[in-house]
Design a protein around this motif. Structure first.
Motif, PDB file in Angstrom:
ATOM      1  N   GLU A  40      -1.452  -1.805  14.365  1.00 27.78           N
ATOM      2  CA  GLU A  40      -2.740  -1.853  15.058  1.00 27.78           C
ATOM      3  C   GLU A  40      -3.590  -3.004  14.540  1.00 27.78           C
ATOM      4  N   ARG A  41      -4.537  -3.405  15.352  1.00 25.81           N
ATOM      5  CA  ARG A  41      -5.357  -4.560  14.987  1.00 25.81           C
ATOM      6  C   ARG A  41      -6.256  -4.280  13.798  1.00 25.81           C
ATOM      7  N   ASP A  42      -6.509  -3.011  13.546  1.00 23.99           N
ATOM      8  CA  ASP A  42      -7.406  -2.708  12.427  1.00 23.99           C
ATOM      9  C   ASP A  42      -6.659  -2.648  11.103  1.00 23.99           C
ATOM     10  N   THR A  43      -5.434  -3.173  11.080  1.00 29.64           N
ATOM     11  CA  THR A  43      -4.720  -3.231   9.806  1.00 29.64           C
ATOM     12  C   THR A  43      -5.464  -4.140   8.835  1.00 29.64           C
ATOM     13  N   PHE A  44      -6.093  -5.206   9.370  1.00 30.31           N
ATOM     14  CA  PHE A  44      -6.865  -6.125   8.549  1.00 30.31           C
ATOM     15  C   PHE A  44      -8.345  -5.943   8.865  1.00 30.31           C
ATOM     16  N   GLN A  45      -9.156  -6.272   7.903  1.00 33.11           N
ATOM     17  CA  GLN A  45     -10.586  -6.135   8.097  1.00 33.11           C
ATOM     18  C   GLN A  45     -11.123  -7.187   9.041  1.00 33.11           C
ATOM     19  N   GLU A  46     -10.437  -8.270   9.179  1.00 33.69           N
ATOM     20  CA  GLU A  46     -10.895  -9.331  10.061  1.00 33.69           C
ATOM     21  C   GLU A  46      -9.696  -9.927  10.765  1.00 33.69           C
ATOM     22  N   HIS A  47      -9.809 -10.097  12.068  1.00 31.55           N
ATOM     23  CA  HIS A  47      -8.698 -10.638  12.841  1.00 31.55           C
ATOM     24  C   HIS A  47      -9.006 -12.078  13.218  1.00 31.55           C
ATOM     25  N   GLN A  74      -6.415  -4.238   4.261  1.00 26.87           N
ATOM     26  CA  GLN A  74      -6.628  -2.840   3.937  1.00 26.87           C
ATOM     27  C   GLN A  74      -5.509  -2.317   3.057  1.00 26.87           C
ATOM     28  N   GLN A  75      -5.787  -1.216   2.377  1.00 27.88           N
ATOM     29  CA  GLN A  75      -4.776  -0.581   1.558  1.00 27.88           C
ATOM     30  C   GLN A  75      -3.644  -0.075   2.442  1.00 27.88           C
ATOM     31  N   LEU A  76      -2.406  -0.370   2.051  1.00 25.97           N
ATOM     32  CA  LEU A  76      -1.261   0.093   2.831  1.00 25.97           C
ATOM     33  C   LEU A  76      -1.194   1.609   2.805  1.00 25.97           C
ATOM     34  N   THR A  77      -0.844   2.181   3.928  1.00 28.44           N
ATOM     35  CA  THR A  77      -0.735   3.626   4.013  1.00 28.44           C
ATOM     36  C   THR A  77       0.541   4.098   3.330  1.00 28.44           C
ATOM     37  N   GLU A  78       0.633   5.380   3.144  1.00 27.83           N
ATOM     38  CA  GLU A  78       1.833   5.951   2.521  1.00 27.83           C
ATOM     39  C   GLU A  78       3.063   5.698   3.375  1.00 27.83           C
ATOM     40  N   ALA A  79       2.884   5.758   4.689  1.00 32.54           N
ATOM     41  CA  ALA A  79       4.018   5.485   5.586  1.00 32.54           C
ATOM     42  C   ALA A  79       4.474   4.029   5.472  1.00 32.54           C
ATOM     43  N   ASN A  80       3.518   3.103   5.313  1.00 32.44           N
ATOM     44  CA  ASN A  80       3.879   1.694   5.139  1.00 32.44           C
ATOM     45  C   ASN A  80       4.695   1.494   3.866  1.00 32.44           C
ATOM     46  N   ILE A  91      10.439  -5.279  -4.768  1.00 30.75           N
ATOM     47  CA  ILE A  91       9.630  -4.449  -3.861  1.00 30.75           C
ATOM     48  C   ILE A  91       8.175  -4.436  -4.308  1.00 30.75           C
ATOM     49  N   GLU A  92       7.941  -4.321  -5.603  1.00 30.47           N
ATOM     50  CA  GLU A  92       6.552  -4.292  -6.093  1.00 30.47           C
ATOM     51  C   GLU A  92       5.842  -5.620  -5.821  1.00 30.47           C
ATOM     52  N   GLU A  93       6.542  -6.742  -5.972  1.00 28.48           N
ATOM     53  CA  GLU A  93       5.932  -8.042  -5.678  1.00 28.48           C
ATOM     54  C   GLU A  93       5.637  -8.185  -4.186  1.00 28.48           C
ATOM     55  N   HIS A  94       6.524  -7.670  -3.357  1.00 27.62           N
ATOM     56  CA  HIS A  94       6.288  -7.744  -1.911  1.00 27.62           C
ATOM     57  C   HIS A  94       5.070  -6.908  -1.511  1.00 27.62           C
ATOM     58  N   ILE A  95       4.948  -5.723  -2.106  1.00 27.10           N
ATOM     59  CA  ILE A  95       3.790  -4.875  -1.804  1.00 27.10           C
ATOM     60  C   ILE A  95       2.504  -5.527  -2.306  1.00 27.10           C
ATOM     61  N   ALA A  96       2.554  -6.116  -3.494  1.00 24.62           N
ATOM     62  CA  ALA A  96       1.364  -6.793  -4.033  1.00 24.62           C
ATOM     63  C   ALA A  96       0.951  -7.957  -3.142  1.00 24.62           C
ATOM     64  N   HIS A  97       1.923  -8.674  -2.581  1.00 26.70           N
ATOM     65  CA  HIS A  97       1.586  -9.778  -1.681  1.00 26.70           C
ATOM     66  C   HIS A  97       0.900  -9.273  -0.428  1.00 26.70           C
ATOM     67  N   LEU A  98       1.372  -8.161   0.113  1.00 28.27           N
ATOM     68  CA  LEU A  98       0.762  -7.630   1.329  1.00 28.27           C
ATOM     69  C   LEU A  98      -0.674  -7.158   1.093  1.00 28.27           C
TER      70      LEU A  98
END
Length: 527
Positions: A135-142, A173-179, A401-408
């Motif tokens: 969804e577009r609201d994944t980021f605070q600013e598009h 935004q903070q990644l959700t648990e599903a992400n 995986i941890e580096e990839h999550i930190a980048h996101l």
């Protein structure tokens, strides 16, 4: 026919079954035998078949040296049931084979198992999640992304000193648990596929059954020894089983032992442990991962690669199964190396007994697979030798995986309107290519756009001569090979800057006169 190593891949159990049949038919000695005053040509006794097959399995690198004679008899029972062999009267179809002098022979042909025509699982390529499809609201600013166009103007801005345009900080935004779960699932399966060297996991694993929550709990919910800590305490081993395992693991110093021992006490304790594991509803490696672990067995000749593959496979297990497996393998290793522990069997050695007693509760198929006992013995033997490494958390995968999550989750800098405004695409799985293909792609993929850019600079008529020379000089300094290919000689470069015809200035009349003579000047004074 020499035994060959059957590598990882789909239908490995079927391929092993067919090869074992071919080796048995080609190598089993046949001769004339007499039974009940009658002679039979080209046959063999049951004991001769057991001797030969037992020797074949022990020296075959696809199986374990711990294969017992009993397991060879079990396999010959399956041969008789599947009409690989028959008795001298032509009877087959029942598992009534015994290690005795009964006569058997080969039928005119031994049926091989066919390979499935299509995969039982839905074809699905392991991909990383595309966060930009959310969804577009994944980021605070598009910020709208402009397509990247590499022209002379943008290229020159890149390679020259310029004023940095106004940038924007995009807070994600903070990644959700599903992400997070999808990241762990996709990257783990991708790493496993790359380790096994397969084009797809679809034929050996139903990826829809992989639970990412199990992976995360197996990585982070562990104690100092690396053993999984269960959130649901009802799935723990019963107290009496844990006491029995501690008793044998620390023999003869048993911390929980409060009653006197007797002759054969250690055998009764061992039987208590085996009875518990034998009555489990499914093996520790689960039915759904049977084909996966059988495929990994094809890598055992490459020990380091096999350990890495088994590390990842064991992360997919439910936490309760992984914990039981960790405790059991620790127990087997201690029992095998404990010289103070009396023999637990009079028939076989301690290590062989461990493999026989626990192979089926660790790995077996839900359906009747003909070689599952032999394959399980091979895997258990390898686990006993490398359990400390296999049941550790794969650090390289965890860090990636941890580096990839930190980048996101990291703040991103966006330049509106510039080519750096393009967002970072999510990584996707790529196939391994040869060194030649890599060099070819690297050369062509980089030089073709640069050659087009150079041609654009050279043919731009709106650009002044001074500016064009400046950019060409800068391009030549940055990419000399591309520049030399376009302008191999100074003459080819000079064509871009034709010289203008200049009119000669009118010379003074005195330039054509003879050199100055002194007497002429003197003469002029006299006048």
């Amino acid at each position: 026919m020499e035994p060959r190593l059957v590598g990882p891949g789909p239908y490995r159990a079927t391929r092993l079954w067919n090869e074992t049949i071919e080796l048995f038919r080609d190598g089993m000695p046949l001769r004339k035998h007499r039974c009940h005053f009658k002679s039979y040509e080209r046959c063999f006794t049951a004991s001769e078949a057991v001797d030969w097959l037992h020797r074949l399995l022990r020296h075959n690198q696809n199986f374990s040296p711990e294969v017992t004679r009993t397991q060879a008899v079990q396999l010959l029972k399956k041969f008789l049931k599947n009409h690989i062999i028959e008795d001298i009267k032509g009877k087959w179809g029942k598992e009534d084979f015994e290690d005795n002098g009964h006569l058997y022979r080969f039928p005119p042909f031994s049926p091989l198992k066919p390979y499935p025509k299509r995969s039982p699982y839905r074809k699905e390529v392991v991909k990383f999640p595309n966060w930009y499809d959310l969804e577009r609201d994944t980021f605070q600013e598009h910020i709208p992304v402009k397509p990247i166009v590499l022209n002379s103007e943008t290229w020159f801005k890149r390679h020259s000193i310029a004023i940095v345009p106004t940038c924007k900080l995009v807070h994600r935004q903070q990644l959700t648990e599903a992400n997070l779960e999808e990241i762990w699932r996709s990257m783990t399966l991708s790493h496993l596929q790359r380790t096994l060297g397969l084009d797809s996991l679809n034929d050996i694993l139903d990826t829809k059954l992989v639970n990412p929550k199990n992976i995360i709990q197996n990585v982070y919910n562990v104690n100092k020894q690396g053993v999984v800590i269960l959130e649901d305490k009802s799935k723990e081993l019963p107290h009496w089983v844990l006491s029995a395992m501690k008793c044998l693991a620390n023999w003869p110093r048993c911390p929980d032992l409060k009653q006197p021992t007797y002759s054969g006490f250690e055998r009764d304790v061992f039987r208590t442990i085996t009875d518990y594991y034998d009555h489990m509803k499914e093996p520790l490696l689960t039915f759904q991962f049977f084909d996966l672990f059988v495929s990994v067995l094809g890598l055992l000749q490459k020990e380091k690669l096999a350990v890495e593959a088994l590390q990842i496979c064991c992360l997919l297990l439910p936490p309760a199964n992984r914990r039981k497996l960790q405790l059991l393998m620790t127990l087997l290793a201690r029992i095998s190396s404990n010289k103070d522990l009396p023999l637990l069997s009079d028939a076989v050695g301690t290590r062989t007994l461990m493999v026989q007693a626990f192979s089926r509760c660790i790995l077996c198929s839900k359906d009747d697979v003909d070689l599952d006992e032999l394959l399980a013995a091979k895997l258990v033997s390898f686990l006993m030798d490398n359990y400390q490494q296999i049941l550790n958390i794969p650090s390289a995968l965890k860090v990636a995986i941890e580096e990839h999550i930190a980048h996101l989750q990291r703040v991103q800098i966006k330049y509106p309107g510039a080519d750096t405004d393009a967002t970072l695409l999510a990584p996707s799985f790529c196939h391994q290519i040869s060194t030649y293909e890599f060099e070819h792609q690297r050369t062509n993929g980089c030089q073709e756009p640069l050659a087009g850019l150079l041609e654009e600079i050279a043919t731009n008529r709106e650009m002044s001569v001074k500016e064009k020379k400046k950019k060409l000089k800068l391009f030549q300094k940055s990419y000399p090979e591309v520049y030399k290919e376009r302008f191999p000689t100074p003459e080819s470069e000079a064509v871009l800057f034709p010289e203008k015809s200049k009119q000669k200035p009118m010379l003074l009349v005195w330039a054509f006169k003879k050199p100055f003579q002194p007497f002429q000047r003197t003469r002029s004074f006299r006048m």
